[in-house]
Design an enzyme around this catalytic site. Structure first.
Site, PDB file in Angstrom:
ATOM      1  N   HIS A  17      12.078 -10.551 -11.180  1.00 49.97           N
ATOM      2  CA  HIS A  17      12.684  -9.432 -10.443  1.00 49.97           C
ATOM      3  C   HIS A  17      14.165  -9.711 -10.174  1.00 49.97           C
ATOM      4  CE1 HIS A  17       8.435  -8.884  -8.649  1.00 49.97           C
ATOM      5  NE2 HIS A  17       8.652  -7.820  -9.411  1.00 49.97           N
ATOM      6  N   LYS A  41      -2.908  -0.245  -2.568  1.00 50.79           N
ATOM      7  CA  LYS A  41      -2.692  -1.668  -2.880  1.00 50.79           C
ATOM      8  C   LYS A  41      -2.438  -2.417  -1.582  1.00 50.79           C
ATOM      9  CE  LYS A  41      -0.370  -2.504  -7.341  1.00 50.79           C
ATOM     10  NZ  LYS A  41       0.963  -2.775  -7.912  1.00 50.79           N
ATOM     11  N   ARG A  90       8.880  -6.397 -19.581  1.00 52.18           N
ATOM     12  CA  ARG A  90       8.703  -7.789 -19.998  1.00 52.18           C
ATOM     13  C   ARG A  90       8.163  -7.899 -21.413  1.00 52.18           C
ATOM     14  NH1 ARG A  90       5.065  -9.003 -14.901  1.00 52.18           N
ATOM     15  NH2 ARG A  90       4.373  -7.005 -15.705  1.00 52.18           N
ATOM     16  N   SER A 128       4.104 -11.278 -10.168  1.00 51.79           N
ATOM     17  CA  SER A 128       3.781 -11.635  -8.778  1.00 51.79           C
ATOM     18  C   SER A 128       2.307 -11.991  -8.667  1.00 51.79           C
ATOM     19  CB  SER A 128       4.078 -10.459  -7.845  1.00 51.79           C
ATOM     20  OG  SER A 128       5.433 -10.127  -7.876  1.00 51.79           O
TER      21      SER A 128
HETATM   22  O1  PNS Z   1       5.946  -3.186  -8.851  1.00 52.75           O
HETATM   23  P1  PNS Z   1       5.026  -2.078  -9.250  1.00 52.75           P
HETATM   24  O2  PNS Z   1       3.735  -2.166  -8.438  1.00 52.75           O
HETATM   25  O3  PNS Z   1       4.781  -2.043 -10.729  1.00 52.75           O
HETATM   26  O4  PNS Z   1       5.758  -0.685  -8.852  1.00 52.75           O
HETATM   27  C1  PNS Z   1       5.131   0.562  -9.071  1.00 52.75           C
HETATM   28  C2  PNS Z   1       5.945   1.704  -8.407  1.00 52.75           C
HETATM   29  C3  PNS Z   1       6.176   1.404  -6.947  1.00 52.75           C
HETATM   30  C4  PNS Z   1       7.264   1.834  -9.108  1.00 52.75           C
HETATM   31  C5  PNS Z   1       5.127   3.019  -8.594  1.00 52.75           C
HETATM   32  O5  PNS Z   1       3.827   2.825  -8.125  1.00 52.75           O
HETATM   33  C6  PNS Z   1       5.774   4.197  -7.874  1.00 52.75           C
HETATM   34  O6  PNS Z   1       6.752   4.743  -8.331  1.00 52.75           O
HETATM   35  N1  PNS Z   1       5.211   4.585  -6.697  1.00 52.75           N
HETATM   36  C7  PNS Z   1       5.709   5.672  -5.895  1.00 52.75           C
HETATM   37  C8  PNS Z   1       4.812   6.905  -5.991  1.00 52.75           C
HETATM   38  C9  PNS Z   1       5.171   7.770  -7.180  1.00 52.75           C
HETATM   39  O7  PNS Z   1       6.270   8.265  -7.327  1.00 52.75           O
HETATM   40  N2  PNS Z   1       4.182   7.940  -8.081  1.00 52.75           N
HETATM   41  C10 PNS Z   1       4.338   8.740  -9.294  1.00 52.75           C
HETATM   42  C11 PNS Z   1       4.857   7.872 -10.421  1.00 52.75           C
HETATM   43  S1  PNS Z   1       4.989   8.773 -11.932  1.00 52.75           S
END
Ligand code: PNS
Length: 159
Positions: A17, A41, A90, A128
């Site tokens: 990150h 989560k 990645r 993570s």
């Molecule tokens: O680190 P992560 O868990 O891969 O991050 C995922 C994240 C937070 C980027 C994704 O879950 C997100 O954008 N959540 C916010 C809710 C949202 O906008 N959902 C629609 C996505 S198309």
């Protein structure tokens, strides 16, 4: 003002990150690292802990700000006037999920572009989830996370 938002769970932040944050901070005037509230989560670290840990490790980047958000990412991006969403890519295995999310976000908000940044090759296997598992099982995590994060993980699992 070119502003990018870098969203994620950051539970906890890893060297991968950080590598992406550093790259983004060179490309944009301001990078907002946004810790997502995700009801489905439950994390190891609380939002406050994740933000404090992030704050500590990006303190030397004057154009990086740590925040949190709930709701849709595109709404948050609009609210903070970010033109760009940053995501780290990645390996090929990340692609399908990231591609779907980027296109969905584009459909929801055409004014925000998703940019993918690749971390250093040595971080392509880093996550993570794996770092937490190694720490929980007593393995050495020093090369995967900054010292302060390694300490926080050891503390979590020594309780
Ligand atoms: O680190 P992560 O868990 O891969 O991050 C995922 C994240 C937070 C980027 C994704 O879950 C997100 O954008 N959540 C916010 C809710 C949202 O906008 N959902 C629609 C996505 S198309």
């Amino acid at each position: 003002m070119r502003r990018a938002v870098y969203p994620g769970s950051f539970d906890p932040v890893t060297n991968g990150h950080l590598d992406v944050i550093e790259r983004a901070s060179r490309l944009y005037d301001e990078v907002i690292v946004a810790v997502a509230h995700n009801e489905s989560k439950t994390g190891l670290f609380s939002f406050e802990e994740r933000m404090a840990l992030l704050q500590e490790v990006v303190a030397h980047h004057p154009n990086v700000r740590i925040t949190q958000f709930s709701g849709l990412l595109v709404d948050y991006a609009r609210q903070v006037q970010a033109q760009v969403i940053i995501r780290g890519l990645r390996a090929v295995s990340d692609f399908e999920y990231e591609f779907q999310m980027a296109l969905m976000n584009r459909k929801l908000e055409g004014g925000v572009e998703t940019m993918f940044l690749m971390p250093k090759e040595e971080y392509t296997y880093l996550s993570s989830r794996l770092v937490k598992e190694i720490a929980r099982l007593g393995g050495n995590i020093d090369v995967f996370v900054p010292d302060s994060i390694a300490r926080a993980l050891r503390e979590k699992f020594s309780r």
